[in-house]
Scaffold this active site. Structure first.
Site, mmCIF file in Angstrom:
data_model
loop_
_atom_site.group_PDB
_atom_site.id
_atom_site.type_symbol
_atom_site.label_atom_id
_atom_site.label_comp_id
_atom_site.label_asym_id
_atom_site.label_seq_id
_atom_site.Cartn_x
_atom_site.Cartn_y
_atom_site.Cartn_z
ATOM 1 C CG HIS A 1 -8.697 1.954 1.950
ATOM 2 N ND1 HIS A 1 -7.447 1.524 1.549
ATOM 3 C CD2 HIS A 1 -8.546 2.352 3.227
ATOM 4 C CE1 HIS A 1 -6.598 1.642 2.542
ATOM 5 N NE2 HIS A 1 -7.236 2.137 3.585
ATOM 6 C CD GLU B 1 -4.645 -1.579 2.026
ATOM 7 O OE1 GLU B 1 -3.508 -1.955 2.392
ATOM 8 O OE2 GLU B 1 -5.508 -1.148 2.822
ATOM 9 C CG ASP C 1 -9.076 4.781 5.898
ATOM 10 O OD1 ASP C 1 -9.477 3.696 6.331
ATOM 11 O OD2 ASP C 1 -7.889 5.005 5.576
ATOM 12 C CD1 TRP D 1 -2.563 1.886 0.515
ATOM 13 C CD2 TRP D 1 -1.244 2.481 2.234
ATOM 14 N NE1 TRP D 1 -2.868 3.186 0.867
ATOM 15 C CE2 TRP D 1 -2.074 3.577 1.915
ATOM 16 C CE3 TRP D 1 -0.312 2.614 3.276
ATOM 17 C CZ2 TRP D 1 -2.012 4.788 2.599
ATOM 18 C CZ3 TRP D 1 -0.249 3.826 3.962
ATOM 19 C CH2 TRP D 1 -1.101 4.903 3.623
ATOM 20 C CG ASP E 1 -7.422 2.802 9.710
ATOM 21 O OD1 ASP E 1 -7.518 1.716 9.138
ATOM 22 O OD2 ASP E 1 -7.021 3.844 9.140
#
Ligand code: RNT
Ligand code: ZN
Length: 428
Positions: free
Chosen positions: A271, A229, A303, A188, A305
């Site tokens: 994402h 990713e 995003d 990523w 997390d």
């Protein structure tokens, strides 16, 4: 404390209920044991890493919070992971980032990392018969300050990151070889721009060329699986992400057609546009590609997390994997970072939530839903789907925990509190 007799009794009742829907709970519990989730090491230290340069995060991802007890070394991080894994049923893999290299003061930069810098992780994994996954770390570094790495127009900077990704693949393949289990190496990059670029194509061309070079070297499939990713945006890179979903959809097809036929696409649940979920994408991807990697995460408005919980999104994803016959074809890896709560509890909550959703999906009477659908009885289908949501999967979950010798319910919290008092408290 949940007592064993109660768990057993509730399990037996649940088994009868599921049997009426044609679902065999014992078979599902056996299936659960075969489905690992890759535990992301970076929840343990807020994505700081173990290098001396410890750049932490950048590129639009960040961990917030200053809860005490964060691990300060590889040994502490591994002890914390051991603690978390002791509270999880089933088998976990452990997901490392290149920034978790243990350099012991050696002046070496990421483009020259070697397998020996991960020797302690490898020994630790061997002792536990645990598989490892890997990620190049293209953030938290002075050469990532522009939020451009593999797509940087400056040839020297781009070269550094190409070499880092090549080194990561080499290390990942070595780890796979020495553990006898393939390592998934997920690339990523944070590359993107805060404001509108005048030449979107330029950076995408550069990213494609960089990846072509990185993936050119062939490694045996028993040692290494490559993944890439995609992402929509990050904080500070709101207007443009080079490696978008469309970019990587195209890239994986391009790479697979050009000899890199094992390349896997990674979908991270955070994402996409905030109202766009990944559940509907799974069957499309599995139709054309043998494998898929999912980062199980929870975005809150962006995003962010957040720690995974067994919410509707996670349930939807697991149900879709099940309905598409995807368990065994989809690599599952958690990806979240919260520094505002006990970090071990964060792992345990997140991974157990993902496992619970997986269990509920496996227990779904999918055949019955399909029967109704095939007969055109859509009201029956909806009624059955609705019923399936409240079938007693929690009773099967507790039995699974009991069988696996880990605490059921929230009984694991006692162990986390004890560890906090005896171990975490001494870290300042
Ligand atoms: C970032 C991606 C990526 C990272 C980790 C640390 O948005 O989700 O997977 O979170 O590699
Ligand atoms: Zn991710």
């Amino acid at each position: 404390m949940l007592n064993q007799e109660l768990i057993q009794k509730q399990y037996e009742a649940a088994t009868e209920v599921y049997a009426q829907f044609g679902v065999d709970t014992a078979a599902v519990i056996e299936q659960m044991k075969q489905l690992p989730i890759s535990l992301h090491c970076w929840q343990g230290d807020d994505v700081t890493g173990l290098e001396s340069l410890a750049g932490g995060v950048s590129g639009g991802i960040m961990s917030t919070g200053a809860y005490p007890g964060k691990s300060r070394s590889g040994a502490e991080l591994r002890a914390d992971i051991d603690m978390a894994m002791s509270l999880l049923p089933g088998k976990q893999r452990v997901n490392l980032h290149a920034s978790y290299a243990e350099l012991d003061g050696e002046a070496v930069d990421r483009d020259a990392y070697e397998t020996r810098h991960f020797a302690r992780w490898i020994a630790w994994a061997k002792e536990r018969d645990v598989a490892i996954d890997f990620n190049p770390t293209c953030f938290g570094h002075p050469l990532a300050a522009d939020n451009l790495t593999l797509s940087h127009p400056d040839e020297k900077i781009r070269r550094f990151w190409i070499d880092h990704c090549k080194a990561s693949r080499r290390i990942a393949a070595d780890i796979g070889k020495s553990l006898g289990k393939p390592v998934v190496n997920n690339i990523w990059v944070p590359d993107g721009m805060k404001d509108m670029p005048a030449d979107r194509l330029l950076y995408r061309r550069l990213l494609r060329d960089s990846l072509d070079e990185i993936l050119a070297e062939q490694y045996p499939a028993e040692y290494l699986v490559d993944a890439v990713e995609c992402k929509l945006f990050g904080v500070g890179v709101e207007s443009y992400t080079v490696g978008s979903h469309e970019f990587y959809m195209g890239y994986v097809a391009h790479a697979r057609a050009n000899g890199c036929d094992h390349l896997v696409l990674t979908l991270d649940m955070g994402h996409f546009h905030p109202t766009e979920t990944i559940a509907d994408k799974i069957s499309s991807l599995l139709l054309f590609y043998p494998k898929l990697l999912i980062h199980v995460s929870r975005g809150v408005k962006w995003d962010s997390d957040h720690v995974v919980i067994s919410d509707e999104n996670v349930f939807d994803v697991m149900r879709e994997i099940k309905r598409a016959g995807g368990f065994g074809r989809v690599y599952l890896a958690t990806d979240f970072f919260d520094g505002s709560i006990n970090r071990i509890a964060a792992w345990v909550i997140g991974i157990r939530a993902a496992q619970k959703a997986m269990l509920a999906a496996l227990l779904e009477p999918t055949d019955k839903l399909r029967e109704a659908e095939n007969a055109g009885r859509y009201a029956d289908r909806l009624a059955l789907m609705e019923e399936a949501r409240t079938l007693p999967y929690a009773a099967v979950w507790n039995k699974y925990c009991l069988d696996e010798g880990v605490p059921a319910g929230v009984d694991w919290l006692d162990k986390v509190h004890e560890y906090e008092q005896t171990v975490l408290k001494n870290r300042t």
